[in-house]
Write a protein that holds these residues in place. Structure first.
Motif, PDB file in Angstrom:
ATOM      1  N   ASN A 106       0.831  -1.211   0.000  1.00 16.70           N
ATOM      2  CA  ASN A 106       0.000   0.000   0.000  1.00 16.70           C
ATOM      3  C   ASN A 106       0.867   1.264   0.000  1.00 16.70           C
ATOM      4  OD1 ASN A 106      -2.491  -1.374  -0.053  1.00 16.70           O
ATOM      5  ND2 ASN A 106      -2.239  -1.852   2.128  1.00 16.70           N
ATOM      6  N   TYR A 160     -12.641   1.740  -7.010  1.00 18.49           N
ATOM      7  CA  TYR A 160     -12.418   0.293  -7.068  1.00 18.49           C
ATOM      8  C   TYR A 160     -11.929  -0.215  -5.714  1.00 18.49           C
ATOM      9  CZ  TYR A 160     -10.733  -4.239  -8.709  1.00 18.49           C
ATOM     10  OH  TYR A 160     -10.527  -5.587  -8.868  1.00 18.49           O
ATOM     11  N   ARG A 161     -10.937   0.479  -5.160  1.00 16.96           N
ATOM     12  CA  ARG A 161     -10.413   0.092  -3.850  1.00 16.96           C
ATOM     13  C   ARG A 161     -11.496   0.267  -2.771  1.00 16.96           C
ATOM     14  NH1 ARG A 161      -5.564  -0.754  -1.324  1.00 16.96           N
ATOM     15  NH2 ARG A 161      -5.356  -0.058   0.824  1.00 16.96           N
ATOM     16  N   LYS A 164     -13.846  -2.580  -3.008  1.00 18.98           N
ATOM     17  CA  LYS A 164     -13.202  -3.806  -2.523  1.00 18.98           C
ATOM     18  C   LYS A 164     -13.252  -3.877  -0.992  1.00 18.98           C
ATOM     19  CE  LYS A 164      -9.170  -5.447  -4.181  1.00 18.98           C
ATOM     20  NZ  LYS A 164      -7.805  -5.380  -4.774  1.00 18.98           N
ATOM     21  N   GLY A 304      -5.335   3.956  -4.622  1.00 17.78           N
ATOM     22  CA  GLY A 304      -5.266   2.510  -4.811  1.00 17.78           C
ATOM     23  C   GLY A 304      -3.815   2.121  -4.949  1.00 17.78           C
ATOM     24  N   ASP A 308      -4.270  -3.073  -7.124  1.00 14.50           N
ATOM     25  CA  ASP A 308      -5.612  -2.558  -7.440  1.00 14.50           C
ATOM     26  C   ASP A 308      -5.647  -2.056  -8.887  1.00 14.50           C
ATOM     27  OD1 ASP A 308      -6.541  -2.915  -4.769  1.00 14.50           O
ATOM     28  OD2 ASP A 308      -5.774  -0.935  -4.187  1.00 14.50           O
ATOM     29  N   GLU A 311      -5.518  -4.763 -11.477  1.00 11.62           N
ATOM     30  CA  GLU A 311      -6.828  -5.415 -11.629  1.00 11.62           C
ATOM     31  C   GLU A 311      -7.758  -4.562 -12.498  1.00 11.62           C
ATOM     32  OE1 GLU A 311      -6.398  -7.309  -7.180  1.00 11.62           O
ATOM     33  OE2 GLU A 311      -8.313  -6.403  -7.656  1.00 11.62           O
TER      34      GLU A 311
END
Ligand SMILES: [Zn+2]
Length: 353
Positions: A106, A160-161, A164, A304, A308, A311
């Protein structure tokens, strides 16, 4: 090279000619194909981050970058698989690679991190130096355009993150209602990820702009609710008519306006999850007792990481994500920033070179 640089707060960017950057041995010089324009750029100019981060001017904005490998540093390992001419996207959060967060991948929340577009180099210039490990190669066979790829690195990555996090917390599934708050640059992607990752959840988009809500419906929202001028009770009734229940089990908040967060928490079901990625406001003010007694969970989710984005790129290569992009010229950057400030952009404005 041409660049649009920030020399002071609350002033237009200065369009000027500057030297092409030198690269360090571990870096790659990327020829920028396109750079997405983010509300964060407006906030940067308006001084939103001033209490939190020191800015050194001139600063080259533009943190959503896609382009081509132009030159490769001497110490970039062969295993990186990069060659001149490769199409790439830039991972935005560059860590110090020593801390726990970096070791967990991260790097975007590294306390000693840095970001392109918030310092000397960014996408509002024709070339940008990037540490090789923060590039993701895009398969050229899919013939994706730079202006479609650039927004993926923030607008198409951040929600997106955030979604998730909701998914991994067990907040999504066929019997749940997942709300998308804000249908601007991030929201147009959030709706699509809500359908892709929601596990069958009913997706409801909330916004205040009819044109953007119509776009949300086209992108797959099961229902859209225009909240402009409506009370919490009105909105609850509309939600009940649409979904059969007047509550929301999960929220991905791409806006972050104070009133919208209050509205969201007013609609949450027991045990609901709320994920904040948008930064329109700068304060949270919600009642504490229901938060505790109804066991809400509030997730902060920032940008992200490499995986991430990898993806997201994969989903895009598979044709599972639609783009709502408006290409502009670098010369028109200040006018477009003004439009962004007033909320007048549907989808993402992107500087195309
Ligand atoms: Zn770190």
């Amino acid at each position: 090279m041409r660049a649009a640089r920030m020399h002071a707060y609350n002033e237009p960017l200065v369009l000027e000619d500057v030297p092409i950057p030198e690269i360090e041995p571990n870096e790659v010089l990327v020829k920028v194909g396109a750079a997405g324009m983010c509300r964060t750029d407006v906030q940067l100019i308006d001084g939103y981050f001033r209490p939190y981060v020191e800015s050194i001017f001139p600063m080259t904005l533009g943190h959503e970058i896609a382009g081509e490998v132009h030159k490769i540093g001497s110490l970039v390992p062969k295993s990186a698989g990069l060659e001149e001419g490769d199409q790439v996207v830039v991972v935005g959060g560059w860590g110090d690679e020593t801390c726990r967060h970096c070791h967990e991948g991260n790097t975007q929340i590294c306390p000693h991190g840095k970001w392109p577009g918030f310092g000397p180099y960014g996408g509002y210039a024709e070339y940008v130096p990037v540490p090789a490990q923060y590039l993701i190669k895009v398969d050229k066979r899919y013939k994706l355009k730079a202006e479609e790829l650039a927004p993926l690195t923030d607008a198409g990555l951040t929600p997106y993150r955030g979604i998730k996090k909701l998914r991994d917390a067990g907040a999504l599934g066929p019997d749940r209602v997942l709300a998308v708050f804000g249908v601007g640059g991030l929201g147009t992607y959030a709706i699509q990820y809500a359908k892709l990752l929601g596990g069958g959840a009913t997706v409801v988009a909330f916004g205040r702009n009819a044109e953007k809500l119509a776009a949300a419906e086209d992108l797959g929202a099961d229902y859209v609710i225009d909240i402009k001028g409506k009370s919490l009770d009105d909105i609850r009734k509309e939600l009940t008519r649409a979904t059969g229940k007047g509550e929301i089990d999960a929220v991905i908040d791409c806006a972050g306006a104070k009133e919208m967060i209050q509205l969201g928490f007013g609609l949450l079901s027991v045990g609901a999850h709320y994920s904040s990625v948008g930064l329109v406001g700068d304060r949270i003010d919600i009642p504490l007792f229901p938060f505790v007694a109804r066991e809400y969970t509030y997730h902060g989710s920032f940008w992200g990481n490499y995986n991430d984005l990898a993806e997201v790129v994969k989903l895009v290569q598979e044709g599972k994500v639609k783009h709502t992009v408006k290409a502009i010229r670098l010369d028109d950057v200040n006018e477009t920033l003004d439009l962004l400030r007033s909320g007048g952009i549907v989808g993402r404005a992107v500087v195309k070179y």
